[in-house]
Design a protein around this motif. Structure first.
Motif, short mmCIF file in Angstrom:
data_model
loop_
_atom_site.label_atom_id
_atom_site.label_comp_id
_atom_site.label_asym_id
_atom_site.label_seq_id
_atom_site.Cartn_x
_atom_site.Cartn_y
_atom_site.Cartn_z
N ARG A 55 0.85 -1.20 0.00
CA ARG A 55 0.00 0.00 0.00
C ARG A 55 0.87 1.25 0.00
O ARG A 55 0.56 2.23 -0.65
CB ARG A 55 -0.93 -0.02 1.22
CG ARG A 55 -1.75 1.21 1.39
CD ARG A 55 -2.86 1.29 0.35
NE ARG A 55 -3.63 2.51 0.58
CZ ARG A 55 -4.10 3.26 -0.39
NH1 ARG A 55 -3.93 2.93 -1.64
NH2 ARG A 55 -4.78 4.33 -0.10
N ARG A 58 2.08 1.69 -3.46
CA ARG A 58 1.01 2.15 -4.35
C ARG A 58 0.76 3.65 -4.25
O ARG A 58 0.50 4.30 -5.26
CB ARG A 58 -0.27 1.38 -4.00
CG ARG A 58 -1.41 1.70 -4.90
CD ARG A 58 -2.62 0.87 -4.54
NE ARG A 58 -3.69 1.17 -5.46
CZ ARG A 58 -4.94 0.84 -5.27
NH1 ARG A 58 -5.29 0.17 -4.20
NH2 ARG A 58 -5.85 1.16 -6.15
N VAL A 59 0.81 4.20 -3.06
CA VAL A 59 0.51 5.62 -2.90
C VAL A 59 1.73 6.52 -3.07
O VAL A 59 1.62 7.73 -2.98
CB VAL A 59 -0.17 5.91 -1.54
CG1 VAL A 59 -1.50 5.20 -1.45
CG2 VAL A 59 0.73 5.55 -0.38
N SER A 125 4.41 6.41 -11.74
CA SER A 125 3.00 6.70 -11.55
C SER A 125 2.18 6.03 -12.64
O SER A 125 2.49 6.14 -13.83
CB SER A 125 2.79 8.22 -11.60
OG SER A 125 1.44 8.53 -11.49
N GLY A 126 1.16 5.28 -12.26
CA GLY A 126 0.30 4.59 -13.21
C GLY A 126 0.80 3.23 -13.65
O GLY A 126 0.13 2.55 -14.43
N LYS A 165 -1.75 -1.16 -9.15
CA LYS A 165 -1.52 -0.06 -10.09
C LYS A 165 -1.17 1.15 -9.26
O LYS A 165 -1.95 1.57 -8.39
CB LYS A 165 -2.75 0.22 -10.95
CG LYS A 165 -2.51 1.33 -11.95
CD LYS A 165 -3.72 1.58 -12.83
CE LYS A 165 -3.41 2.68 -13.81
NZ LYS A 165 -4.58 2.98 -14.66
N ASN A 166 0.02 1.69 -9.49
CA ASN A 166 0.46 2.85 -8.72
C ASN A 166 -0.48 4.02 -8.96
O ASN A 166 -0.88 4.29 -10.10
CB ASN A 166 1.88 3.25 -9.11
CG ASN A 166 2.92 2.31 -8.55
OD1 ASN A 166 2.69 1.63 -7.57
ND2 ASN A 166 4.07 2.27 -9.19
N GLU A 167 -0.81 4.70 -7.89
CA GLU A 167 -1.63 5.89 -8.00
C GLU A 167 -0.77 7.04 -8.52
O GLU A 167 0.46 7.01 -8.39
CB GLU A 167 -2.21 6.25 -6.62
CG GLU A 167 -3.19 5.20 -6.12
CD GLU A 167 -3.72 5.50 -4.72
OE1 GLU A 167 -3.32 6.51 -4.12
OE2 GLU A 167 -4.55 4.71 -4.25
N PRO A 168 -1.40 8.05 -9.06
CA PRO A 168 -0.61 9.22 -9.51
C PRO A 168 0.11 9.86 -8.31
O PRO A 168 -0.50 10.11 -7.29
CB PRO A 168 -1.66 10.16 -10.08
CG PRO A 168 -2.82 9.31 -10.39
CD PRO A 168 -2.81 8.18 -9.43
N PHE A 169 1.41 10.05 -8.46
CA PHE A 169 2.16 10.72 -7.41
C PHE A 169 3.17 11.65 -7.99
O PHE A 169 3.45 11.70 -9.12
CB PHE A 169 2.84 9.76 -6.41
CG PHE A 169 3.54 8.57 -7.00
CD1 PHE A 169 4.81 8.69 -7.53
CD2 PHE A 169 2.94 7.31 -7.00
CE1 PHE A 169 5.47 7.57 -8.04
CE2 PHE A 169 3.60 6.20 -7.49
CZ PHE A 169 4.86 6.34 -8.02
#
Length: 169
Positions: A55, A58-59, A125-126, A165-169
């Protein structure tokens, strides 16, 4: 002859003999249940620890913190309640998945040894990232093998995987 007949009719101690006959299978079953329970407890703990750590991947916490494989392993082991040598034995494989057809199953056991090529790529990201963690587990009661997929020293390999899936960061 009379002594033989009296011994045949005598029922004193028959419960003790019956218990002695049934005690070994009974305790083997009890210890097997305990072994499986402990193994599943540790494996579910590994799943939860990997999930909590992934997690953070991911964030974007791991990417911004420039995590390497060692930091990821240390975080997984910190989240694992019963580690049993987690920091030295845990093998991690994190790869970026470009398409789902390229995802293949990795068998952690080859010729009786833990054979995991460690890779650690958290992606951008993504990106889709497949994270797999493998931990050798020594049985508490080495009575008999529960599964055929074991290491040559008798250990089992517990595993956990997450596809994110990686979140946008």
């Amino acid at each position: 002859m009379r002594l033989l007949r009296s011994l045949i009719k005598d029922r004193k101690g028959s419960a003790a003999i019956e218990f002695a006959i049934l005690a070994l299978p009974f305790f083997v079953v009890i210890f097997a249940i305990a072994e499986i329970a402990v193994m599943y407890f540790v494996e579910s703990g590994l799943d939860a620890a990997v999930h909590q750590t992934v997690r953070q991947v991911r964030v974007g916490v791991a990417k911004s913190g420039a995590w390497d494989s060692k930091k990821f392993k240390d975080t997984v082991c910190a989240n694992l309640s019963l580690s049993f040598g987690c920091s030295t034995n845990l093998k991690v494989r994190a790869i970026v998945v470009t398409d789902m057809a390229s995802v293949n199953r990795v068998s952690p056991i080859a010729n009786g040894a833990l054979n995991v090529t460690e890779d650690f790529n958290l992606g951008d990201s993504g990106s889709y990232v497949l994270v797999q963690a493998f931990l050798p587990w020594d049985p508490v009661f080495k009575l008999y093998p529960i599964a055929s997929a074991r290491l040559s020293n008798g250990s089992y390999v517990l595993g956990s995987s997450e596809l994110i899936k990686n979140e946008p960061f």
